[in-house]
Design a protein around this motif. Structure first.
Motif, PDB file in Angstrom:
ATOM      1  N   PHE A  87       0.825  -1.201   0.000  1.00  0.00           N
ATOM      2  CA  PHE A  87       0.000   0.000   0.000  1.00  0.00           C
ATOM      3  C   PHE A  87       0.865   1.259   0.000  1.00  0.00           C
ATOM      4  O   PHE A  87       0.519   2.263  -0.625  1.00  0.00           O
ATOM      5  N   ARG A  88       1.979   1.222   0.700  1.00  0.00           N
ATOM      6  CA  ARG A  88       2.868   2.381   0.715  1.00  0.00           C
ATOM      7  C   ARG A  88       3.589   2.539  -0.627  1.00  0.00           C
ATOM      8  O   ARG A  88       3.842   3.664  -1.066  1.00  0.00           O
ATOM      9  N   LEU A  89       3.902   1.438  -1.262  1.00  0.00           N
ATOM     10  CA  LEU A  89       4.533   1.523  -2.581  1.00  0.00           C
ATOM     11  C   LEU A  89       3.618   2.232  -3.568  1.00  0.00           C
ATOM     12  O   LEU A  89       4.072   3.013  -4.406  1.00  0.00           O
ATOM     13  N   ILE A  90       2.321   1.964  -3.459  1.00  0.00           N
ATOM     14  CA  ILE A  90       1.348   2.637  -4.325  1.00  0.00           C
ATOM     15  C   ILE A  90       1.325   4.134  -4.023  1.00  0.00           C
ATOM     16  O   ILE A  90       1.361   4.973  -4.933  1.00  0.00           O
ATOM     17  N   GLU A  91       1.276   4.491  -2.740  1.00  0.00           N
ATOM     18  CA  GLU A  91       1.228   5.907  -2.388  1.00  0.00           C
ATOM     19  C   GLU A  91       2.526   6.627  -2.739  1.00  0.00           C
ATOM     20  O   GLU A  91       2.503   7.787  -3.158  1.00  0.00           O
ATOM     21  N   ASN A  92       3.666   5.947  -2.575  1.00  0.00           N
ATOM     22  CA  ASN A  92       4.926   6.535  -3.038  1.00  0.00           C
ATOM     23  C   ASN A  92       4.856   6.863  -4.528  1.00  0.00           C
ATOM     24  O   ASN A  92       5.365   7.893  -4.986  1.00  0.00           O
ATOM     25  N   THR A  93       4.230   5.978  -5.294  1.00  0.00           N
ATOM     26  CA  THR A  93       4.098   6.177  -6.737  1.00  0.00           C
ATOM     27  C   THR A  93       3.207   7.371  -7.040  1.00  0.00           C
ATOM     28  O   THR A  93       3.504   8.184  -7.923  1.00  0.00           O
TER      29      THR A  93
END
Length: 306
Positions: A87-93
Motif C-alpha cells: 500500500f505504501r509503494l502505491i502511495e509513493n508512486t
C-alpha cells in the motif's frame, strides 16, 4: 547521459530519485515523462539504472527512485529499513506522479513497471488518472495464479509474517529474513541446491555473483522485514484490473515461469490492452539482458508515443 539526483516528499520524508533526461534536453521544451516502478526490492540502482537510460535515449524523461525505506530513502520515524509494504509503494508512486507534475518541462506522465513494479504501477493507475498510459514488463500482476497456487505454502508464508509482526510489536526491534530464500553470501550452487523455482534465473541478477547483486548495487540486500508478505500477497492490480481505463501495454516472456501472472491479468483487463509475448526470454531476462531490454523498451516507447 544527463542524470539529476532529486528528492520528493512522500509520507513526510524525502524519497531519493534519479531523473534521466533525454540527450539535448532543454528546460523550455515539453517532454513525456515516465514513473518507473521496479521489482523487489525497489532500489533505483537496479531496474531504473537500466531502463532509465534506455527510455531517455528514446526521448523520454524517466524517474526512478528508492521507495520508502529502501536504498537512500529513509524509513518512517520509528520504523525500519527494508520495510516493503504494497500500500505504501502505491502511495509513493502517487507522490512521484505529483512530483513530476510540478516540473514545467513535463507534458504527460506515464507509468512503466517491471515485475512487482508492474503491479505497483497498475494499482496506482486505478485511481490516478494523471497517469495517462501504463506498461508492464514481466509483471507480477496476478497473485492468485502464483502466490496462492499452493494454499499450504501461502498459509505458511502468512503465518511466518504474522509472527514477525507480533515479534516486532512486542520487542520494538526489526525482524529480518530472506524473503526470496537467497541470502547475500550464497553461491549459485548453494542456491540451486535448495530447489527454489527459477533459482538460476534469479541468481543471475540478485546473487552475490549476479549482475546486480550485493556489492554490485549500492544499498542492495536481499534481506527484508519479515512481515512484508502480509501486504505483498495482496494484489490490488489484479482485483481492480477491470477498473483500469488507461491504455495498457503488457510485455512478458511466454515461456517464463511467471507468464501466468501476466496472462491472468490480461484476461481481467477490459481496456483492450496491447500484448507482446516473447518466447525466447525468461522473467529475469527483461531485467538486464540487452536483447530483452531493447525489445521491451522499443515496445514501450512506441506505445507511449502513439
Amino acid at each position: 547521459m544527463n542524470i539529476r539526483q532529486v528528492t520528493f516528499k512522500s509520507f513526510g520524508v524525502d524519497l531519493v530519485g534519479d531523473l534521466y533526461l533525454p540527450e539535448g534536453f532543454e528546460e523550455g521544451k515539453k517532454y513525456k515523462a515516465i514513473v518507473g516502478a521496479s521489482p523487489f526490492p525497489q532500489v533505483r540502482g537496479q531496474i531504473p539504472a537500466t531502463y532509465g537510460p534506455e527510455m531517455a535515449s528514446r526521448g523520454f524523461i524517466y524517474l526512478g527512485f528508492d521507495y520508502l525505506g529502501m536504498g537512500d530513502s529513509p524509513a518512517l520515524p520509528g520504523e525500519y529499513k527494508q520495510s516493503r509494504y504494497m500500500f505504501r509503494l502505491i502511495e509513493n508512486t502517487w507522490d512521484a506522479v505529483s512530483y513530476l507534475g510540478t516540473l514545467p518541462f513535463v507534458e504527460e506522465i506515464y507509468g512503466l513497471g517491471v515485475c512487482q513494479g508492474g503491479s505497483i504501477i497498475a494499482s496506482a493507475a486505478v485511481t490516478d488518472h494523471r497517469i495517462k498510459k501504463i506498461a508492464t514488463v514481466s509483471g507480477m500482476m496476478a497473485a492468485d495464479a502464483f502466490q496462492w497456487g499452493d494454499p499450504a505454502i501461502a498459509k505458511q508464508t502468512i503465518d511466518a509474517a504474522n509472527a514477525s509482526a507480533q515479534k516486532m510489536y512486542e520487542t520494538g526491534e526489526a525482524d529480518y529474513c530472506w524473503p526470496i530464500v537467497l541470502n547475500d553470501t550464497m553461491s549459485r550452487e548453494e542456491f540451486n541446491a535448495l530447489g527454489v523455482p527459477m533459482s538460476d534465473d534469479t541468481y543471475n541478477y540478485y546473487g552475490k555473483d549476479g549482475v546486480a547483486g550485493p556489492g554490485k548495487v549500492k544499498n542492495f540486500t536481499t534481506e527484508h522485514i519479515g512481515d512484508q508478505p502480509m501486504q505483498s500477497l495482496i494484489s490490488i492490480s489484479e482485483a481492480y484490473a477491470d477498473k483500469i481505463t488507461q491504455p495498457t501495454l503488457v510485455v512478458y516472456g511466454s515461456s517464463a515461469a511467471t507468464a501466468i501472472c501476466s496472462t491472468n491479468f490480461i484476461d481481467r483487463l477490459t481496456n483492450n490492452p496491447v500484448v507482446m509475448a516473447f518466447d525466447e526470454f525468461s522473467h529475469v531476462d527483461f531485467y538486464w539482458k540487452p536483447d530483452a531490454v531493447k525489445v521491451s523498451c522499443d515496445a514501450v516507447a512506441d506505445f507511449f508515443n502513439k
